[in-house]
Scaffold this active site. Structure first.
Site, mmCIF file in Angstrom:
data_model
loop_
_atom_site.group_PDB
_atom_site.id
_atom_site.type_symbol
_atom_site.label_atom_id
_atom_site.label_comp_id
_atom_site.label_asym_id
_atom_site.label_seq_id
_atom_site.Cartn_x
_atom_site.Cartn_y
_atom_site.Cartn_z
ATOM 1 N N ARG A 12 -12.244 2.777 -0.608
ATOM 2 C CA ARG A 12 -11.963 3.489 0.651
ATOM 3 C C ARG A 12 -10.591 4.151 0.632
ATOM 4 O O ARG A 12 -10.230 4.871 1.555
ATOM 5 C CB ARG A 12 -12.028 2.523 1.838
ATOM 6 C CG ARG A 12 -13.401 2.110 2.267
ATOM 7 C CD ARG A 12 -13.304 1.072 3.390
ATOM 8 N NE ARG A 12 -12.590 -0.123 2.963
ATOM 9 C CZ ARG A 12 -11.397 -0.480 3.426
ATOM 10 N NH1 ARG A 12 -10.804 0.213 4.350
ATOM 11 N NH2 ARG A 12 -10.812 -1.589 2.970
ATOM 12 N N GLY A 13 -9.813 3.895 -0.418
ATOM 13 C CA GLY A 13 -8.450 4.434 -0.477
ATOM 14 C C GLY A 13 -8.444 5.920 -0.825
ATOM 15 O O GLY A 13 -9.472 6.493 -1.183
ATOM 16 N N MET A 15 -7.031 7.453 -3.346
ATOM 17 C CA MET A 15 -7.334 7.671 -4.768
ATOM 18 C C MET A 15 -8.733 7.160 -5.108
ATOM 19 O O MET A 15 -9.489 7.796 -5.845
ATOM 20 C CB MET A 15 -6.302 6.944 -5.640
ATOM 21 C CG MET A 15 -4.947 7.589 -5.657
ATOM 22 S SD MET A 15 -4.952 9.112 -6.627
ATOM 23 C CE MET A 15 -4.957 8.433 -8.279
ATOM 24 N N ALA A 125 -1.774 3.952 -16.455
ATOM 25 C CA ALA A 125 -0.997 5.199 -16.430
ATOM 26 C C ALA A 125 -0.373 5.389 -15.055
ATOM 27 O O ALA A 125 -1.098 5.445 -14.060
ATOM 28 C CB ALA A 125 -1.882 6.395 -16.777
ATOM 29 N N PRO A 126 0.959 5.463 -15.000
ATOM 30 C CA PRO A 126 1.597 5.673 -13.694
ATOM 31 C C PRO A 126 1.288 7.037 -13.106
ATOM 32 O O PRO A 126 1.443 7.241 -11.909
ATOM 33 C CB PRO A 126 3.087 5.535 -13.984
ATOM 34 C CG PRO A 126 3.242 5.641 -15.451
ATOM 35 C CD PRO A 126 1.936 5.260 -16.075
ATOM 36 N N ASN A 127 0.844 7.952 -13.956
ATOM 37 C CA ASN A 127 0.452 9.262 -13.418
ATOM 38 C C ASN A 127 -0.672 9.851 -14.261
ATOM 39 O O ASN A 127 -0.507 10.064 -15.461
ATOM 40 C CB ASN A 127 1.661 10.206 -13.395
ATOM 41 C CG ASN A 127 1.451 11.307 -12.386
ATOM 42 O OD1 ASN A 127 0.355 11.869 -12.298
ATOM 43 N ND2 ASN A 127 2.469 11.610 -11.615
ATOM 44 N N PHE A 128 -1.806 10.083 -13.615
ATOM 45 C CA PHE A 128 -2.972 10.613 -14.327
ATOM 46 C C PHE A 128 -3.052 12.136 -14.253
ATOM 47 O O PHE A 128 -4.015 12.717 -14.745
ATOM 48 C CB PHE A 128 -4.256 10.003 -13.755
ATOM 49 C CG PHE A 128 -4.591 8.655 -14.346
ATOM 50 C CD1 PHE A 128 -4.973 8.549 -15.674
ATOM 51 C CD2 PHE A 128 -4.529 7.493 -13.597
ATOM 52 C CE1 PHE A 128 -5.286 7.325 -16.235
ATOM 53 C CE2 PHE A 128 -4.841 6.264 -14.146
ATOM 54 C CZ PHE A 128 -5.223 6.179 -15.473
ATOM 55 N N HIS A 155 7.193 11.211 -2.244
ATOM 56 C CA HIS A 155 5.803 10.791 -2.019
ATOM 57 C C HIS A 155 5.523 10.645 -0.527
ATOM 58 O O HIS A 155 6.452 10.520 0.283
ATOM 59 C CB HIS A 155 5.520 9.465 -2.726
ATOM 60 C CG HIS A 155 5.294 9.608 -4.199
ATOM 61 N ND1 HIS A 155 6.329 9.712 -5.105
ATOM 62 C CD2 HIS A 155 4.148 9.681 -4.924
ATOM 63 C CE1 HIS A 155 5.825 9.846 -6.320
ATOM 64 N NE2 HIS A 155 4.502 9.827 -6.243
ATOM 65 N N LYS A 159 3.215 4.986 0.621
ATOM 66 C CA LYS A 159 3.399 4.431 -0.728
ATOM 67 C C LYS A 159 4.190 3.125 -0.652
ATOM 68 O O LYS A 159 5.195 3.050 0.066
ATOM 69 C CB LYS A 159 4.127 5.460 -1.600
ATOM 70 C CG LYS A 159 4.240 5.037 -3.048
ATOM 71 C CD LYS A 159 4.651 6.190 -3.930
ATOM 72 C CE LYS A 159 4.831 5.759 -5.369
ATOM 73 N NZ LYS A 159 3.608 5.196 -5.945
HETATM 74 P P1 NAP Z 1 -4.464 3.711 -0.406
HETATM 75 O O1 NAP Z 1 -5.050 4.941 0.211
HETATM 76 O O2 NAP Z 1 -3.637 2.784 0.449
HETATM 77 O O3 NAP Z 1 -5.673 2.898 -1.062
HETATM 78 C C1 NAP Z 1 -5.565 1.599 -1.527
HETATM 79 C C2 NAP Z 1 -6.899 0.952 -1.240
HETATM 80 O O4 NAP Z 1 -6.927 -0.320 -1.888
HETATM 81 C C3 NAP Z 1 -7.133 0.692 0.261
HETATM 82 O O5 NAP Z 1 -8.430 1.139 0.620
HETATM 83 C C4 NAP Z 1 -7.012 -0.810 0.386
HETATM 84 O O6 NAP Z 1 -7.807 -1.358 1.405
HETATM 85 C C5 NAP Z 1 -7.542 -1.214 -0.993
HETATM 86 N N1 NAP Z 1 -7.213 -2.587 -1.350
HETATM 87 C C6 NAP Z 1 -6.091 -3.292 -1.100
HETATM 88 N N2 NAP Z 1 -6.217 -4.536 -1.586
HETATM 89 C C7 NAP Z 1 -7.456 -4.608 -2.132
HETATM 90 C C8 NAP Z 1 -8.192 -5.628 -2.763
HETATM 91 N N3 NAP Z 1 -7.683 -6.852 -2.935
HETATM 92 N N4 NAP Z 1 -9.432 -5.358 -3.211
HETATM 93 C C9 NAP Z 1 -9.967 -4.140 -3.038
HETATM 94 N N5 NAP Z 1 -9.335 -3.125 -2.434
HETATM 95 C C10 NAP Z 1 -8.097 -3.363 -1.986
HETATM 96 O O7 NAP Z 1 -3.535 4.083 -1.655
HETATM 97 P P2 NAP Z 1 -3.753 5.287 -2.703
HETATM 98 O O8 NAP Z 1 -2.886 6.411 -2.329
HETATM 99 O O9 NAP Z 1 -5.194 5.489 -2.926
HETATM 100 O O10 NAP Z 1 -3.073 4.650 -3.997
HETATM 101 C C11 NAP Z 1 -3.627 3.522 -4.648
HETATM 102 C C12 NAP Z 1 -2.734 3.161 -5.833
HETATM 103 O O11 NAP Z 1 -2.760 4.240 -6.776
HETATM 104 C C13 NAP Z 1 -1.244 2.976 -5.479
HETATM 105 O O12 NAP Z 1 -0.697 1.963 -6.295
HETATM 106 C C14 NAP Z 1 -0.609 4.306 -5.837
HETATM 107 O O13 NAP Z 1 0.769 4.216 -6.141
HETATM 108 C C15 NAP Z 1 -1.414 4.637 -7.059
HETATM 109 N N6 NAP Z 1 -1.455 6.060 -7.442
HETATM 110 C C16 NAP Z 1 -1.530 6.304 -8.776
HETATM 111 C C17 NAP Z 1 -1.624 7.577 -9.249
HETATM 112 C C18 NAP Z 1 -1.741 7.787 -10.721
HETATM 113 O O14 NAP Z 1 -1.900 8.941 -11.154
HETATM 114 N N7 NAP Z 1 -1.677 6.738 -11.529
HETATM 115 C C19 NAP Z 1 -1.649 8.649 -8.338
HETATM 116 C C20 NAP Z 1 -1.590 8.382 -6.968
HETATM 117 C C21 NAP Z 1 -1.508 7.072 -6.535
HETATM 118 P P3 NAP Z 1 -7.177 -1.541 2.893
HETATM 119 O O15 NAP Z 1 -7.053 -0.154 3.436
HETATM 120 O O16 NAP Z 1 -8.177 -2.377 3.596
HETATM 121 O O17 NAP Z 1 -5.849 -2.204 2.715
#
Ligand code: NAP
Length: 266
Positions: A12-13, A15, A125-128, A155, A159
């Protein structure tokens, strides 16, 4: 190409939902299950706002990784949960592709050893985003000639970790070619604590958090009478998905942990 069966944690997040869209678009990927904090036992396609994909949601990550036949786990959750999921995946023969940022060096080392012991391809990967990977590589190159450098990452305000994984990774790459040294005046004083940002071997890292931003970074180099700025902007989260897809495809071929998308690019 054989179908790769994928579990997505965090569907649901921001990403995670992009990852579901990507899986729906790609013929050789299929969604095996999701790990979420809500909606236990419900089918993804029955949840408003999620794509029409036929896979069950588990709130128990251990049960999911143990029971569901899957090749890869894509984790896009939070630092603490992402670390737990990655370990559970490796202990259950599932290859992790981790976009979640904020793991400590100790956690990365532990996961590297575990992946090696289990001989399971893992990509963290910290950034994809491919453009961001190039920005990091160009920054390492520039730092050979401009050792005075500051990183400014920007950001969205939801975050959790600061500095961003991308800023940390950029600093690590720069450290490979830059000798540690103080930057700025030797007698400088912060009249407001934190004004000069985080200090990584004298290199400064500044984190901005504002609504409206997605993921942006500037690496600013200063030399005699000139500055050089290397800048990358992710203006939509779909920018990360070609990298996630590549990592999924590579994870099934690898038998160790790879940290950073640059190692998967030509
Ligand atoms: P987000 O919108 O807050 O999504 C995180 C999701 O994870 C939420 O739906 C949350 O649910 C869920 N979650 C939390 N704990 C969980 C669990 N135990 N089991 C299953 N789901 C769980 O954040 P986002 O922007 O998508 O980012 C997610 C991660 O990716 C972050 O660490 C961010 O820094 C990283 N990121 C990485 C890149 C990359 O290129 N590597 C790019 C952007 C972001 P709830 O809403 O119920 O809490």
């Amino acid at each position: 190409m054989e179908t790769i069966k994928v579990i997505v944690a965090g569907p649901r997040g921001k990403m995670g939902s992009e990852a579901l869209n990507m899986i729906q678009r790609e013929q050789h990927l299929s969604l095996a299950a999701c790990i979420d904090r809500e909606n236990d036992g419900i089918n993804v396609k029955d949840i408003h706002g999620l794509p029409d994909l036929d896979a069950l949601i588990y709130t128990d990550a251990e049960a999911c990784l143990n029971e569901v036949e899957a090749d890869v786990l894509i984790d896009l959750t939070t630092p603490d949960n992402g670390y737990i999921h990655t370990k559970l995946a490796l202990n259950n023969g599932v290859r992790p592709v981790v976009g979640t940022t904020g793991f400590t060096q100790e956690q990365l080392q532990e996961l590297t050893s575990l992946a090696e012991e289990k001989q399971l391809g893992t990509v963290i990967a910290p950034n994809f985003a491919i453009g961001a990977v190039l920005m990091m590589q160009f920054s390492k190159w520039a730092a050979k000639h401009f050792p005075d450098v500051e990183i400014i990452e920007k950001h969205h305000d939801q975050k959790l970790d600061a500095p961003s994984g991308t800023a940390v990774k950029t600093a690590e790459l720069i450290k490979e070619v830059r000798n540690p040294h103080h930057q700025g005046h030797k007698d400088e004083k912060e009249t407001l604590p934190g004004a000069r940002g985080a200090d990584e071997e004298g290199m400064r890292i500044h984190s901005m958090r504002l609504p409206g931003l997605v993921a942006h970074q500037e690496v600013v180099f200063g030399g005699l009478g000139e500055t050089l700025t290397i800048k990358h902007d992710s203006i939509h989260r779909e920018s990360f998905m070609s990298g996630v897809k590549l990592a999924v495809e590579k994870a099934v071929e690898l038998d160790t942990l790879v940290y950073g998308l640059e190692h998967l690019l030509d």
